[in-house]
Design an enzyme around this catalytic site. Sequence first.
Site, PDB file in Angstrom:
ATOM      1  N   GLU A   1      61.453 -99.069 -33.976  1.00 49.72           N
ATOM      2  CA  GLU A   1      62.697 -99.341 -35.059  1.00 49.72           C
ATOM      3  C   GLU A   1      63.733 -98.228 -34.722  1.00 49.72           C
ATOM      4  O   GLU A   1      63.564 -97.284 -35.145  1.00 49.72           O
ATOM      5  CB  GLU A   1      62.221 -99.203 -36.610  1.00 49.72           C
ATOM      6  CG  GLU A   1      61.288-100.313 -37.071  1.00 49.72           C
ATOM      7  CD  GLU A   1      61.949-101.556 -37.124  1.00 49.72           C
ATOM      8  OE1 GLU A   1      63.182-101.687 -37.229  1.00 49.72           O
ATOM      9  OE2 GLU A   1      61.266-102.788 -37.406  1.00 49.72           O
TER      10      GLU A   1
ATOM     11  N   CYS B   1      69.985 -96.366 -40.754  1.00 48.93           N
ATOM     12  CA  CYS B   1      70.223 -97.098 -39.574  1.00 48.93           C
ATOM     13  C   CYS B   1      70.859 -98.183 -39.744  1.00 48.93           C
ATOM     14  O   CYS B   1      71.599 -98.904 -38.926  1.00 48.93           O
ATOM     15  CB  CYS B   1      68.745 -97.432 -38.894  1.00 48.93           C
ATOM     16  SG  CYS B   1      67.804 -98.115 -39.996  1.00 48.93           S
TER      17      CYS B   1
HETATM   18  P1  NAP Z   1      64.385 -88.583 -34.466  1.00 44.83           P
HETATM   19  O1  NAP Z   1      64.677 -87.480 -34.319  1.00 44.83           O
HETATM   20  O2  NAP Z   1      64.235 -89.563 -33.455  1.00 44.83           O
HETATM   21  O3  NAP Z   1      62.945 -88.322 -35.161  1.00 44.83           O
HETATM   22  C1  NAP Z   1      61.964 -89.455 -35.847  1.00 44.83           C
HETATM   23  C2  NAP Z   1      60.694 -89.184 -35.858  1.00 44.83           C
HETATM   24  O4  NAP Z   1      60.333 -89.014 -34.495  1.00 44.83           O
HETATM   25  C3  NAP Z   1      60.489 -87.663 -36.564  1.00 44.83           C
HETATM   26  O5  NAP Z   1      59.018 -87.723 -37.121  1.00 44.83           O
HETATM   27  C4  NAP Z   1      60.379 -86.577 -35.235  1.00 44.83           C
HETATM   28  O6  NAP Z   1      59.773 -85.503 -35.696  1.00 44.83           O
HETATM   29  C5  NAP Z   1      59.910 -87.565 -34.273  1.00 44.83           C
HETATM   30  N1  NAP Z   1      60.193 -87.147 -32.974  1.00 44.83           N
HETATM   31  C6  NAP Z   1      61.235 -86.382 -32.512  1.00 44.83           C
HETATM   32  N2  NAP Z   1      60.965 -86.018 -31.184  1.00 44.83           N
HETATM   33  C7  NAP Z   1      59.772 -86.635 -30.856  1.00 44.83           C
HETATM   34  C8  NAP Z   1      59.115 -86.674 -29.561  1.00 44.83           C
HETATM   35  N3  NAP Z   1      59.643 -86.099 -28.397  1.00 44.83           N
HETATM   36  N4  NAP Z   1      57.568 -87.147 -29.720  1.00 44.83           N
HETATM   37  C9  NAP Z   1      57.333 -87.522 -30.686  1.00 44.83           C
HETATM   38  N5  NAP Z   1      57.987 -87.839 -31.970  1.00 44.83           N
HETATM   39  C10 NAP Z   1      59.126 -87.483 -31.983  1.00 44.83           C
HETATM   40  O7  NAP Z   1      65.288 -89.323 -35.484  1.00 44.83           O
HETATM   41  P2  NAP Z   1      65.793 -88.926 -36.976  1.00 44.83           P
HETATM   42  O8  NAP Z   1      66.924 -88.096 -36.717  1.00 44.83           O
HETATM   43  O9  NAP Z   1      64.593 -88.330 -37.874  1.00 44.83           O
HETATM   44  O10 NAP Z   1      66.345 -90.169 -37.640  1.00 44.83           O
HETATM   45  C11 NAP Z   1      67.432 -90.824 -37.444  1.00 44.83           C
HETATM   46  C12 NAP Z   1      67.548 -91.874 -36.442  1.00 44.83           C
HETATM   47  O11 NAP Z   1      66.418 -92.895 -36.782  1.00 44.83           O
HETATM   48  C13 NAP Z   1      68.687 -92.632 -36.372  1.00 44.83           C
HETATM   49  O12 NAP Z   1      69.025 -92.787 -34.956  1.00 44.83           O
HETATM   50  C14 NAP Z   1      68.464 -94.019 -37.114  1.00 44.83           C
HETATM   51  O13 NAP Z   1      69.272 -95.028 -36.932  1.00 44.83           O
HETATM   52  C15 NAP Z   1      67.117 -94.216 -36.986  1.00 44.83           C
HETATM   53  N6  NAP Z   1      66.323 -94.689 -37.844  1.00 44.83           N
HETATM   54  C16 NAP Z   1      65.910 -96.212 -37.579  1.00 44.83           C
HETATM   55  C17 NAP Z   1      65.489 -97.014 -38.677  1.00 44.83           C
HETATM   56  C18 NAP Z   1      65.202 -98.509 -38.140  1.00 44.83           C
HETATM   57  O14 NAP Z   1      64.439 -99.256 -38.903  1.00 44.83           O
HETATM   58  N7  NAP Z   1      65.714 -99.201 -37.032  1.00 44.83           N
HETATM   59  C19 NAP Z   1      65.269 -96.623 -39.861  1.00 44.83           C
HETATM   60  C20 NAP Z   1      65.501 -95.321 -40.276  1.00 44.83           C
HETATM   61  C21 NAP Z   1      66.216 -94.547 -39.207  1.00 44.83           C
HETATM   62  P3  NAP Z   1      60.597 -84.230 -36.093  1.00 44.83           P
HETATM   63  O15 NAP Z   1      60.810 -84.556 -37.662  1.00 44.83           O
HETATM   64  O16 NAP Z   1      59.349 -83.284 -36.107  1.00 44.83           O
HETATM   65  O17 NAP Z   1      61.580 -84.281 -35.265  1.00 44.83           O
END
Ligand code: NAP
Length: 495
Positions: free
Chosen positions: A262, A296
Amino acid sequence: MTVTPEREKALLDSVPTGLLIDGEWRDASSGKTLDVHDPATGKVLVSIQDANSEDAMAALDAADRAQKSWALTAPRERAEILRRGFELIQERAEDFALLMTLEMGKPLAEARGEVAYGNEFLRWFSEETVRHYGRYFTSPEGKNKMLVQHKPVGPSLLITPWNFPLAMATRKVGPAIAAGCTMVLKPAKLTPLTSLLFAQVMQEAGLPKGVLNVVAGSSASAISGPLMKDRRLRKVSFTGSTPVGVRLMKDAAENVLRTSMELGGNAPFIVFEDADLDAAVEGAMAAKLRNMGEACTAANRFLVHESVADEFTKKFAAAMEKLKPVRGTEPDSTLGPIVDEGAREDIHALVTEAVGAGAEVVTGGDKVPGDGYFYQPTVLKVENDCPILGQEIFGPVAPVTTFATEEEAIDLANSTEYGLASYLYTRDYNRMFRVSEQIEFGLVGFNAGVISNASAPFGGVKQSGLGREGGAEGIEEYTTVQYIGIADPYAAKRD
Ligand code: NAP
């Protein structure tokens, strides 16, 4: 009524701060802790245990040990655990709401809305657990009977973002429990407290040890990296940004892991000339401002027919100006802070770049001075080539642009690599079907600014991801299909 500091302290003191592994709350093997901040003040709320690779492996060991017996539990047993979890969260709804306001920033009224929405995944999947049917039929040539059954995919890694701390967890944990999978949940480091409280509630609801393990930590890759290389892990379900999702898919390929992704969005909000403009403004406020724009599904581009654009923009800006950006615990708060300083800087950089490219600031356009990471509700008038239209803004900033024909609106809507949410405002149902047919988005809101629902299949196309959460589809993400071909003793009679 304002939330008192005593109430905040009592709640924070009651939230587990350890790692949940094999049914026990443990300290991290590194001996390190991780601070969790309040984005409305910048102050530390509490420190939690900071998991590393060793802890992550201990969590997978526990999930692997529990998988066999958990898969054999009766569907009714799993359904009732989910139902008890739902009831316990309902009883503690105010605690969950306040905790999310404290660690993530959203106003309490919105946090209460997330508790209702997020908890519904537990109720929905408790109902789905006992109605997850297979098939039994005669093969076309009549030789065999065909039995198709669903089995749990196995130990799953669930990675959640910070923007919806409860709903993003229940949306994965609910169907994983329903399907009979064990799991390791890794919440975002900015908002781990809600997941820790949720896990405690699921223990109280009777979830056996090892089924749900929670490891929060400062290094996401230190947790996910070794797990993704381990062949006992069978599935990764990720919600977050597209670049991280792509990286995880590459890692998943090594072990041929099932994936649900997602990812990011760039939702168009299309207002046609025949739309009810007041309803469109109300929908625009919901689609843009829910979660301070940090969703998102947030409307990211407002495409408005040129004949109604001025009136829509004026009304939209007036509604934006009524918002009150103060700490979410204040009774009159209608706009919380951005999650951290870096995220606020990113939003401001997009606005500054847009203005440099010729955007007109109708309202807002800057950071709110003072404590915390608040950003002014902002409306910009932009041209169709403005760079902000190609970026996920993730803040309370609304770029408005115009179109002349339905065909142009469709082309503009599709001119993005993302394909998650979209919104259409028109009184014409034929147009709704026509446009829905042609736009490349997994979700369409028709005269509706908020459409997320536990009973609906949520998910995107293109760079917005793979798979669906919620609905009848949600449980399929956690199952594999087994087909048994049974020699039919009566087949000879058909020859
Ligand atoms: P993110 O930086 O991608 O982080 C999401 C999760 O992934 C966090 O738990 C993060 O941990 C972890 N993560 C980061 N780098 C990683 C790696 N190299 N390996 C494994 N895990 C890793 O995103 P965010 O800033 O939290 O969230 C915003 C994004 O999520 C936006 O792009 C939004 O559109 C998207 N989103 C999508 C949906 C959907 O249903 N499509 C819903 C909500 C949000 P840390 O916190 O420790 O960095």
